[in-house]
Structure formats: structure tokens, C-alpha cells
Motif scaffolding. Structure first.
Motif, PDB file in Angstrom:
ATOM      1  N   GLY A  97       0.805  -1.211   0.000  1.00 47.49           N
ATOM      2  CA  GLY A  97       0.000   0.000   0.000  1.00 47.49           C
ATOM      3  C   GLY A  97       0.839   1.262   0.000  1.00 47.49           C
ATOM      4  N   SER A  98       0.387   2.253  -0.762  1.00 45.04           N
ATOM      5  CA  SER A  98       1.032   3.562  -0.761  1.00 45.04           C
ATOM      6  C   SER A  98       0.301   4.447   0.249  1.00 45.04           C
ATOM      7  CB  SER A  98       0.988   4.180  -2.159  1.00 45.04           C
ATOM      8  OG  SER A  98      -0.363   4.421  -2.524  1.00 45.04           O
ATOM      9  N   HIS A  99       0.618   5.732   0.259  1.00 48.22           N
ATOM     10  CA  HIS A  99       0.005   6.651   1.222  1.00 48.22           C
ATOM     11  C   HIS A  99      -1.512   6.710   1.076  1.00 48.22           C
ATOM     12  CE1 HIS A  99       0.178   9.817   4.200  1.00 48.22           C
ATOM     13  NE2 HIS A  99      -0.563  10.601   3.422  1.00 48.22           N
ATOM     14  N   GLY A 100      -2.010   6.590  -0.139  1.00 50.47           N
ATOM     15  CA  GLY A 100      -3.449   6.660  -0.375  1.00 50.47           C
ATOM     16  C   GLY A 100      -4.206   5.400  -0.006  1.00 50.47           C
ATOM     17  N   LEU A 101      -3.504   4.287   0.157  1.00 51.20           N
ATOM     18  CA  LEU A 101      -4.118   2.996   0.481  1.00 51.20           C
ATOM     19  C   LEU A 101      -5.296   2.676  -0.440  1.00 51.20           C
ATOM     20  CD1 LEU A 101      -4.008   3.009   4.401  1.00 51.20           C
ATOM     21  CD2 LEU A 101      -2.500   1.790   2.825  1.00 51.20           C
ATOM     22  N   ARG A 102      -5.138   3.008  -1.719  1.00 54.83           N
ATOM     23  CA  ARG A 102      -6.204   2.730  -2.703  1.00 54.83           C
ATOM     24  C   ARG A 102      -6.568   1.252  -2.694  1.00 54.83           C
ATOM     25  NH1 ARG A 102      -3.910   6.662  -6.277  1.00 54.83           N
ATOM     26  NH2 ARG A 102      -5.335   8.419  -6.235  1.00 54.83           N
ATOM     27  N   GLY A 103      -7.861   1.007  -2.695  1.00 55.28           N
ATOM     28  CA  GLY A 103      -8.364  -0.356  -2.748  1.00 55.28           C
ATOM     29  C   GLY A 103      -8.303  -1.100  -1.422  1.00 55.28           C
ATOM     30  N   ALA A 104      -7.885  -0.434  -0.365  1.00 55.30           N
ATOM     31  CA  ALA A 104      -7.725  -1.102   0.934  1.00 55.30           C
ATOM     32  C   ALA A 104      -8.755  -0.654   1.961  1.00 55.30           C
ATOM     33  CB  ALA A 104      -6.309  -0.864   1.466  1.00 55.30           C
ATOM     34  N   ASP A 105      -9.824   0.010   1.522  1.00 57.72           N
ATOM     35  CA  ASP A 105     -10.809   0.512   2.484  1.00 57.72           C
ATOM     36  C   ASP A 105     -11.378  -0.592   3.370  1.00 57.72           C
ATOM     37  OD1 ASP A 105     -10.435   3.036   1.463  1.00 57.72           O
ATOM     38  OD2 ASP A 105     -12.344   3.119   0.400  1.00 57.72           O
ATOM     39  N   ALA A 106     -11.732  -1.722   2.791  1.00 58.61           N
ATOM     40  CA  ALA A 106     -12.311  -2.812   3.577  1.00 58.61           C
ATOM     41  C   ALA A 106     -11.286  -3.338   4.585  1.00 58.61           C
ATOM     42  CB  ALA A 106     -12.795  -3.933   2.669  1.00 58.61           C
ATOM     43  N   ARG A 107     -10.055  -3.474   4.166  1.00 57.65           N
ATOM     44  CA  ARG A 107      -8.995  -3.953   5.081  1.00 57.65           C
ATOM     45  C   ARG A 107      -8.802  -2.971   6.222  1.00 57.65           C
ATOM     46  NH1 ARG A 107      -5.263  -6.141   7.808  1.00 57.65           N
ATOM     47  NH2 ARG A 107      -3.050  -5.957   7.427  1.00 57.65           N
ATOM     48  N   VAL A 108      -8.727  -1.670   5.912  1.00 65.35           N
ATOM     49  CA  VAL A 108      -8.551  -0.651   6.951  1.00 65.35           C
ATOM     50  C   VAL A 108      -9.740  -0.685   7.910  1.00 65.35           C
ATOM     51  CG1 VAL A 108      -8.384   1.825   7.407  1.00 65.35           C
ATOM     52  CG2 VAL A 108      -7.061   0.810   5.540  1.00 65.35           C
ATOM     53  N   ARG A 109     -10.943  -0.744   7.374  1.00 67.53           N
ATOM     54  CA  ARG A 109     -12.143  -0.806   8.212  1.00 67.53           C
ATOM     55  C   ARG A 109     -12.090  -2.008   9.153  1.00 67.53           C
ATOM     56  NH1 ARG A 109     -16.250  -2.532   4.721  1.00 67.53           N
ATOM     57  NH2 ARG A 109     -15.491  -4.567   5.348  1.00 67.53           N
ATOM     58  N   ASP A 110     -11.720  -3.171   8.625  1.00 66.89           N
ATOM     59  CA  ASP A 110     -11.675  -4.379   9.442  1.00 66.89           C
ATOM     60  C   ASP A 110     -10.608  -4.293  10.524  1.00 66.89           C
ATOM     61  OD1 ASP A 110     -13.735  -5.378   7.916  1.00 66.89           O
ATOM     62  OD2 ASP A 110     -12.451  -6.692   6.704  1.00 66.89           O
ATOM     63  N   VAL A 111      -9.455  -3.732  10.182  1.00 63.72           N
ATOM     64  CA  VAL A 111      -8.368  -3.564  11.165  1.00 63.72           C
ATOM     65  C   VAL A 111      -8.817  -2.645  12.291  1.00 63.72           C
ATOM     66  CG1 VAL A 111      -6.107  -2.456  11.495  1.00 63.72           C
ATOM     67  CG2 VAL A 111      -6.445  -4.066   9.616  1.00 63.72           C
ATOM     68  N   VAL A 112      -9.416  -1.512  11.934  1.00 64.24           N
ATOM     69  CA  VAL A 112      -9.863  -0.554  12.949  1.00 64.24           C
ATOM     70  C   VAL A 112     -10.957  -1.175  13.814  1.00 64.24           C
ATOM     71  CG1 VAL A 112     -10.979   1.680  13.336  1.00 64.24           C
ATOM     72  CG2 VAL A 112      -9.162   1.464  11.619  1.00 64.24           C
ATOM     73  N   ARG A 113     -11.904  -1.822  13.205  1.00 70.15           N
ATOM     74  CA  ARG A 113     -13.001  -2.452  13.953  1.00 70.15           C
ATOM     75  C   ARG A 113     -12.457  -3.504  14.933  1.00 70.15           C
ATOM     76  NH1 ARG A 113     -17.106  -4.590  10.097  1.00 70.15           N
ATOM     77  NH2 ARG A 113     -17.860  -2.448  10.124  1.00 70.15           N
ATOM     78  N   ARG A 114     -11.559  -4.357  14.453  1.00 72.24           N
ATOM     79  CA  ARG A 114     -10.982  -5.401  15.309  1.00 72.24           C
ATOM     80  C   ARG A 114     -10.194  -4.779  16.467  1.00 72.24           C
ATOM     81  NH1 ARG A 114      -7.870  -7.763  11.764  1.00 72.24           N
ATOM     82  NH2 ARG A 114      -5.948  -6.862  12.520  1.00 72.24           N
ATOM     83  N   TRP A 115      -9.388  -3.762  16.165  1.00 70.36           N
ATOM     84  CA  TRP A 115      -8.573  -3.121  17.196  1.00 70.36           C
ATOM     85  C   TRP A 115      -9.446  -2.428  18.230  1.00 70.36           C
ATOM     86  CZ3 TRP A 115      -7.414   2.015  18.646  1.00 70.36           C
ATOM     87  CH2 TRP A 115      -6.307   2.148  19.498  1.00 70.36           C
ATOM     88  N   MET A 116     -10.447  -1.706  17.767  1.00 70.19           N
ATOM     89  CA  MET A 116     -11.343  -0.998  18.699  1.00 70.19           C
ATOM     90  C   MET A 116     -12.092  -2.001  19.568  1.00 70.19           C
ATOM     91  SD  MET A 116     -11.034   2.278  18.463  1.00 70.19           S
ATOM     92  CE  MET A 116     -12.503   2.759  19.330  1.00 70.19           C
ATOM     93  N   SER A 117     -12.464  -3.134  19.027  1.00 68.03           N
ATOM     94  CA  SER A 117     -13.176  -4.143  19.816  1.00 68.03           C
ATOM     95  C   SER A 117     -12.274  -4.782  20.852  1.00 68.03           C
ATOM     96  CB  SER A 117     -13.713  -5.243  18.897  1.00 68.03           C
ATOM     97  OG  SER A 117     -14.692  -4.733  18.045  1.00 68.03           O
ATOM     98  N   SER A 118     -11.007  -4.967  20.512  1.00 68.72           N
ATOM     99  CA  SER A 118     -10.103  -5.620  21.466  1.00 68.72           C
ATOM    100  C   SER A 118      -9.475  -4.641  22.438  1.00 68.72           C
ATOM    101  CB  SER A 118      -9.003  -6.375  20.708  1.00 68.72           C
ATOM    102  OG  SER A 118      -8.160  -5.466  20.029  1.00 68.72           O
ATOM    103  N   ALA A 119      -9.259  -3.411  22.004  1.00 65.25           N
ATOM    104  CA  ALA A 119      -8.606  -2.423  22.872  1.00 65.25           C
ATOM    105  C   ALA A 119      -9.554  -1.905  23.944  1.00 65.25           C
ATOM    106  CB  ALA A 119      -8.074  -1.254  22.047  1.00 65.25           C
ATOM    107  N   ARG A 120     -10.812  -1.834  23.626  1.00 67.81           N
ATOM    108  CA  ARG A 120     -11.814  -1.289  24.559  1.00 67.81           C
ATOM    109  C   ARG A 120     -11.326  -0.032  25.246  1.00 67.81           C
ATOM    110  NH1 ARG A 120     -16.458  -3.172  23.068  1.00 67.81           N
ATOM    111  NH2 ARG A 120     -16.545  -5.396  23.026  1.00 67.81           N
TER     112      ARG A 120
END
Length: 121
Positions: A97-120
């Protein structure tokens, strides 16, 4: 306040300069539960001598989601720079991925969701 949630229970974040502004605000005392920083602009492209690390006093959990080919900071540069952050730091890398992370929206969303759920935060 309208939602009945204390400011220190809200995660702040953004992409690129938006994330940088959030991290600066939290370092200056804005209450937050956590920071989510997507494509953090560690330095201007081609100028690794101009690191943006003057606000490392982040004592909240921090998630950095970055591409492995980001011209604003390599994985090694970002990992080294974030070692000075006193709060817990998590890195997630989007391979190729470059700075724009083109095409990675679903991956970014999943990473953030997983982290927020585990970090509480």
C-alpha cells in the motif's frame, strides 16, 4: 455531550494530516480514549530528515495503519519513531500500500473495527 459519552471515552483519529492533527491535539491535552491514525504523515516524501515527531507525549492506545510503500514514512521509520510514545502502540501494515491505500478501504475498516473491539478504550 449530546450522546451522553464523556470526551475521554471517545477514540479520535483520521487519515494523513487529519490523524496528525488529532495526535497533536491529544498530545496538548485534549481528552481521548484512543487514537486511530491511518497513513500518518511521518515526514514529507523524500525528506526523512524532517520527521513529525515533536508530539510524542501520547499516553493513550494508538493504532497506526500504514502501507508498506508509503512515501511519507517506511515501516521501519514509523516503528522507530513510535517507540517514544508512552502509551500502547499497535501497527498494522497494508502490504504494497502507498500513502493513499487505494483499494484497501475494507482492510482498513476491518483492522480498525478489530482493534477498537479488542482495545476497549
Amino acid at each position: 455531550a449530546q450522546a451522553g459519552v464523556a470526551q475521554d471515552r471517545v477514540a479520535l483519529g483520521g487519515r494523513s494530516m487529519g490523524g496528525r492533527m488529532c495526535s497533536m491535539a491529544v498530545a496538548e491535552g485534549l481528552p481521548a480514549a484512543a487514537l486511530v491514525l491511518v497513513s500518518y504523515p511521518l515526514h514529507p516524501p523524500g525528506k526523512p530528515d524532517k520527521m513529525r515527531t515533536e508530539h510524542s507525549e501520547l499516553d493513550v492506545p494508538c493504532l497506526f495503519v500504514s502501507g508498506t510503500r508509503d512515501a511519507f514514512g517506511t515501516p521501519d521509520e514509523l516503528a522507530t519513531a513510535t517507540r517514544t510514545i508512552p502509551g500502547p502502540v499497535t501497527h498494522e501494515w497494508v502490504e504494497g500500500g502507498s500513502h493513499g491505500l487505494r483499494g484497501a478501504d475494507a482492510r482498513v475498516r476491518d483492522v480498525v473495527r478489530r482493534w477498537m473491539s479488542s482495545a476497549r478504550p
